[in-house]
Design an enzyme around this catalytic site. Structure first.
Site, PDB file in Angstrom:
ATOM      1  N   SER A  30       0.852  -1.369   0.013  1.00  0.00           N
ATOM      2  CA  SER A  30       0.207   0.088  -0.023  1.00  0.00           C
ATOM      3  C   SER A  30       0.720   1.458  -0.014  1.00  0.00           C
ATOM      4  CB  SER A  30      -0.919  -0.002   1.295  1.00  0.00           C
ATOM      5  OG  SER A  30      -0.178  -0.127   2.459  1.00  0.00           O
ATOM      6  N   GLU A 106      11.426  -8.230  -4.211  1.00  0.00           N
ATOM      7  CA  GLU A 106      11.810  -6.961  -3.452  1.00  0.00           C
ATOM      8  C   GLU A 106      13.267  -7.040  -3.307  1.00  0.00           C
ATOM      9  OE1 GLU A 106       7.708  -5.528  -1.511  1.00  0.00           O
ATOM     10  OE2 GLU A 106       9.004  -6.687  -0.344  1.00  0.00           O
TER      11      GLU A 106
END
Length: 233
Positions: A30, A106
């Protein structure tokens, strides 16, 4: 300010570190989504172009939606900067990441970058790592046996806590973009992140863990009072 508003202002502040023509890694979650939207708006407003490597399919789709140029590490193996969120930011800017399920990509993207900047709301800054369950990505084959080895490793480093298989909204095993499983490890506190991370990484069946140690160069924190704080390693 709400936590989401803190994330947004941190994401917008991170734009100051983005220079024209940069090759960028885009995180997942988010907070990272706020940055992707802000970056897209900056690119349109200033007629800029960036080569962006997303860390998940979801981030890639959002980046394309806001008009950013999406590429891959196979095409652009060296990046200038990665902007990403974090689930916990501990001492020395050591992190726990992986709540969004993209820890493997990531970490690959972070390692390919000259710099990594973390953006977060103030609740993510903690005195020690471990209150947020540590994600550990494993291959499906022999996952139960791998889980047992992970628990044994924890005892060697003063870490004991429940290990649970992450599930999706249909109560089915959650699959990463690489079709692996994730164990969430509720530890409470990790006394030796370096030792635990090194040992767990060597276990057969473990693909990656969510301890990001020595990777972040700075963290931009949005505060409840509307201010921004920058932490540096």
């Amino acid at each position: 300010m709400t936590a989401d508003e803190q994330k947004r202002v941190a994401a917008e502040a991170a734009l100051e570190h983005v220079k024209p023509g940069m090759k960028l890694g885009l995180g997942t979650g988010s907070t990272a989504a706020h940055f992707v939207k802000a970056l897209g708006a900056k690119a349109r407003r200033e007629a800029l172009d960036f080569l962006c490597v997303p860390t998940s399919q979801a981030t890639g789709a959002l980046a394309k939606e806001v008009g950013l140029t999406v590429t891959s590490l196979d095409e652009v193996p060296h990046l200038d900067l990665t902007i990403d969120g974090a689930d916990e930011i501990g001492p020395h800017l050591n992190l726990i990441k992986g709540g969004g399920g993209a820890l493997l990509r990531e970490k690959i993207v972070a390692f390919a970058s000259r710099q990594m900047i973390v953006i977060a709301d103030e609740s993510k800054v903690v005195p020690h790592l471990g209150n947020f369950p540590l994600p550990v990505e494993v291959v499906p084959f022999g996952a139960r046996a791998t889980g047992d080895r992970i628990l044994e490793a924890g005892k060697l480093y003063g870490c004991e806590g429940a290990l649970s298989l992450r599930t999706d909204e249909y109560d089915e095993p959650f699959l990463t973009d690489s079709n692996n499983l994730i164990f969430d490890w509720a530890l409470g506190e990790i006394p030796d992140p370096d030792g635990l991370g090194t040992y767990v990484s060597r276990l057969p069946g473990v693909v990656e863990h969510g301890l990001f140690l020595g990777l972040a160069h700075a963290a931009i924190i949005g505060r409840a009072d509307g201010t921004i704080e920058t932490l540096k390693r």
